[in-house]
Design a protein around this motif. Structure first.
Motif, PDB file in Angstrom:
ATOM      1  N   THR A 126       0.876  -1.589   0.072  1.00 49.62           N
ATOM      2  CA  THR A 126      -0.014   0.135  -0.060  1.00 49.62           C
ATOM      3  C   THR A 126       0.745   1.296  -0.303  1.00 49.62           C
ATOM      4  N   SER A 127       2.170   1.279   0.324  1.00 50.29           N
ATOM      5  CA  SER A 127       2.959   2.349   0.331  1.00 50.29           C
ATOM      6  C   SER A 127       4.474   1.860   0.574  1.00 50.29           C
ATOM      7  N   LYS A 128       5.243   2.963   0.459  1.00 50.58           N
ATOM      8  CA  LYS A 128       6.671   2.755   0.721  1.00 50.58           C
ATOM      9  C   LYS A 128       7.012   2.235   2.079  1.00 50.58           C
ATOM     10  N   GLU A 129       6.293   3.001   2.970  1.00 49.96           N
ATOM     11  CA  GLU A 129       6.423   2.539   4.474  1.00 49.96           C
ATOM     12  C   GLU A 129       6.240   1.208   4.737  1.00 49.96           C
ATOM     13  N   ALA A 130       4.944   0.499   3.853  1.00 51.72           N
ATOM     14  CA  ALA A 130       4.680  -0.733   4.111  1.00 51.72           C
ATOM     15  C   ALA A 130       5.764  -1.725   3.749  1.00 51.72           C
ATOM     16  N   ILE A 131       6.509  -1.149   2.593  1.00 54.87           N
ATOM     17  CA  ILE A 131       7.601  -2.040   2.347  1.00 54.87           C
ATOM     18  C   ILE A 131       8.739  -2.113   3.311  1.00 54.87           C
ATOM     19  N   ALA A 132       8.985  -0.798   3.701  1.00 58.30           N
ATOM     20  CA  ALA A 132       9.896  -0.860   4.857  1.00 58.30           C
ATOM     21  C   ALA A 132       9.557  -1.563   6.002  1.00 58.30           C
ATOM     22  N   ASP A 133       8.613  -1.455   6.172  1.00 55.56           N
ATOM     23  CA  ASP A 133       7.980  -2.326   7.546  1.00 55.56           C
ATOM     24  C   ASP A 133       8.226  -3.856   7.380  1.00 55.56           C
ATOM     25  N   THR A 134       7.998  -4.218   6.035  1.00 57.40           N
ATOM     26  CA  THR A 134       8.131  -5.732   5.834  1.00 57.40           C
ATOM     27  C   THR A 134       9.645  -6.115   5.709  1.00 57.40           C
ATOM     28  N   LEU A 135      10.610  -5.297   5.105  1.00 55.85           N
ATOM     29  CA  LEU A 135      11.943  -5.335   5.243  1.00 55.85           C
ATOM     30  C   LEU A 135      12.526  -5.418   6.599  1.00 55.85           C
ATOM     31  N   GLU A 136      12.025  -4.473   7.521  1.00 59.52           N
ATOM     32  CA  GLU A 136      12.622  -4.205   9.066  1.00 59.52           C
ATOM     33  C   GLU A 136      11.887  -5.546   9.833  1.00 59.52           C
ATOM     34  N   ARG A 137      10.777  -6.011   9.288  1.00 59.01           N
ATOM     35  CA  ARG A 137      10.387  -7.223  10.275  1.00 59.01           C
ATOM     36  C   ARG A 137      11.150  -8.724  10.202  1.00 59.01           C
ATOM     37  N   ALA A 138      11.654  -8.553   8.568  1.00 58.02           N
ATOM     38  CA  ALA A 138      12.269  -9.687   8.019  1.00 58.02           C
ATOM     39  C   ALA A 138      13.669  -9.683   8.861  1.00 58.02           C
ATOM     40  N   ALA A 139      14.185  -8.417   8.874  1.00 62.35           N
ATOM     41  CA  ALA A 139      15.760  -7.984   9.334  1.00 62.35           C
ATOM     42  C   ALA A 139      15.761  -8.503  10.964  1.00 62.35           C
ATOM     43  N   THR A 140      14.737  -8.273  11.675  1.00 61.12           N
ATOM     44  CA  THR A 140      14.621  -8.360  12.901  1.00 61.12           C
ATOM     45  C   THR A 140      14.641  -9.870  13.361  1.00 61.12           C
ATOM     46  N   GLU A 141      13.977 -10.653  12.408  1.00 57.18           N
ATOM     47  CA  GLU A 141      14.088 -12.122  12.642  1.00 57.18           C
ATOM     48  C   GLU A 141      15.263 -12.627  12.239  1.00 57.18           C
ATOM     49  N   ARG A 142      15.858 -12.168  10.965  1.00 56.84           N
ATOM     50  CA  ARG A 142      17.552 -12.394  10.974  1.00 56.84           C
ATOM     51  C   ARG A 142      18.242 -12.351  12.050  1.00 56.84           C
ATOM     52  N   TRP A 143      18.227 -11.203  12.475  1.00 55.77           N
ATOM     53  CA  TRP A 143      19.095 -10.607  13.522  1.00 55.77           C
ATOM     54  C   TRP A 143      18.822 -11.516  14.822  1.00 55.77           C
ATOM     55  N   ALA A 144      17.558 -11.986  15.144  1.00 53.94           N
ATOM     56  CA  ALA A 144      17.182 -12.694  16.243  1.00 53.94           C
ATOM     57  C   ALA A 144      18.086 -13.983  16.080  1.00 53.94           C
ATOM     58  N   LEU A 145      18.205 -14.685  14.631  1.00 54.89           N
ATOM     59  CA  LEU A 145      18.748 -15.673  14.680  1.00 54.89           C
ATOM     60  C   LEU A 145      20.484 -15.679  14.710  1.00 54.89           C
ATOM     61  N   LEU A 146      20.800 -14.750  14.233  1.00 50.50           N
ATOM     62  CA  LEU A 146      22.179 -14.323  14.573  1.00 50.50           C
ATOM     63  C   LEU A 146      22.701 -14.281  15.932  1.00 50.50           C
ATOM     64  N   ARG A 147      21.473 -13.265  16.801  1.00 55.01           N
ATOM     65  CA  ARG A 147      22.051 -13.068  18.270  1.00 55.01           C
ATOM     66  C   ARG A 147      21.824 -14.394  18.822  1.00 55.01           C
ATOM     67  N   ASP A 148      20.746 -15.433  18.818  1.00 51.16           N
ATOM     68  CA  ASP A 148      20.660 -16.382  19.306  1.00 51.16           C
ATOM     69  C   ASP A 148      21.892 -17.288  19.271  1.00 51.16           C
ATOM     70  N   ALA A 149      22.480 -17.543  17.965  1.00 54.84           N
ATOM     71  CA  ALA A 149      23.612 -18.451  17.785  1.00 54.84           C
ATOM     72  C   ALA A 149      24.768 -17.884  18.466  1.00 54.84           C
ATOM     73  N   ALA A 150      24.925 -16.518  18.667  1.00 50.07           N
ATOM     74  CA  ALA A 150      26.144 -15.678  19.234  1.00 50.07           C
ATOM     75  C   ALA A 150      25.908 -15.915  20.568  1.00 50.07           C
ATOM     76  N   ASP A 151      24.741 -15.854  21.381  1.00 49.32           N
ATOM     77  CA  ASP A 151      24.565 -15.761  22.611  1.00 49.32           C
ATOM     78  C   ASP A 151      24.445 -17.304  23.083  1.00 49.32           C
ATOM     79  N   SER A 152      25.148 -18.396  22.737  1.00 51.14           N
ATOM     80  CA  SER A 152      24.787 -19.730  23.212  1.00 51.14           C
ATOM     81  C   SER A 152      25.946 -19.894  24.238  1.00 51.14           C
TER      82      SER A 152
END
Length: 214
Positions: A51-77
């Motif tokens: 619906t907007s450029k903001e909606a695209i940015a939100d989608t990108l940010e949610r995916a990046a947050t999930e990717r960072w969570a995987l990196l963080r969890d692997a590093a925080d072992s």
């Protein structure tokens, strides 16, 4: 089913092209009309997916947050020593900058306002994690020689490395630029390991607005 798959592929292409625009030009200067033109579709058809450029940015940010969570969890072992945990997080992030989508989100996080994000600022969450790992590493070797650098400025340097991999990509090819940033991460983390038992650096002189005499 075929139509759904076609729509999914179009959606992914929109995300990719918009991410490349944000990563190189920033959010404000990225124009969805240009994205639609490059995709060979009308702007109206593009808005049928987002619906907007903001909606695209939100989608990108949610995916990046999930990717960072995987990196963080692997590093925080708990099985990883503190310095290896730090290496894992930093290298994981720098290597993730090979993906334009991740670069776009880091740029969004660095630019900050005026856009309101739907998820926490990625750089803020990364900074908090890196600082905690540095403090953990410094505490872990408290019995040994003193560290020269405090965790807080080191965190800023590491954030600068990650942002540099977004804002300053130079090289004959994208692969060469990425390789240079991974090497930079290796050099910096190697320097942190060697920071033991050295004399503390003398503080920088206060700036007086005058050039020093020869």
């Amino acid at each position: 089913m075929v139509q759904q798959e076609r729509a999914r592929r179009t959606r992914e292409r929109i995300l990719n092209l918009t991410a490349e625009g944000i990563a190189t030009q920033g959010f404000t200067r990225t124009n969805l009309k240009d994205v639609a033109k490059e995709l060979g579709m009308t702007t109206g058809a593009l808005y049928g997916h987002f619906t907007s450029k903001e909606a695209i940015a939100d989608t990108l940010e949610r995916a990046a947050t999930e990717r960072w969570a995987l990196l963080r969890d692997a590093a925080d072992s708990p099985t990883l020593p503190p310095e290896q945990a730090l290496d894992s997080a930093v290298f994981g992030l720098v290597r993730a900058m090979a993906d334009p989508r991740m670069r776009a989100v880091v740029r969004l996080a660095a630019e900050g306002p005026p856009r309101a994000a739907a998820v926490p600022n990625l750089l803020d969450t990364v900074a908090a994690f890196l600082l905690s790992q540095l403090r953990r590493a410094w505490h872990h070797d408290e019995a040994g020689p003193a560290r020269t650098w405090r965790p807080e400025p080191v965190t800023q340097i590491l954030l600068g490395l990650i942002c540099g991999a977004v804002f300053t990509r130079r090289g004959a090819t994208e692969e060469e630029s990425q390789s240079d940033w991974e090497e930079a991460a290796r050099v910096l983390l190697g320097a942190l390991r060697e920071d033991r038992g050295k004399d503390h650096l003398a503080p920088a002189p206060a700036y007086t607005g005058q050039l020093p005499l020869p």
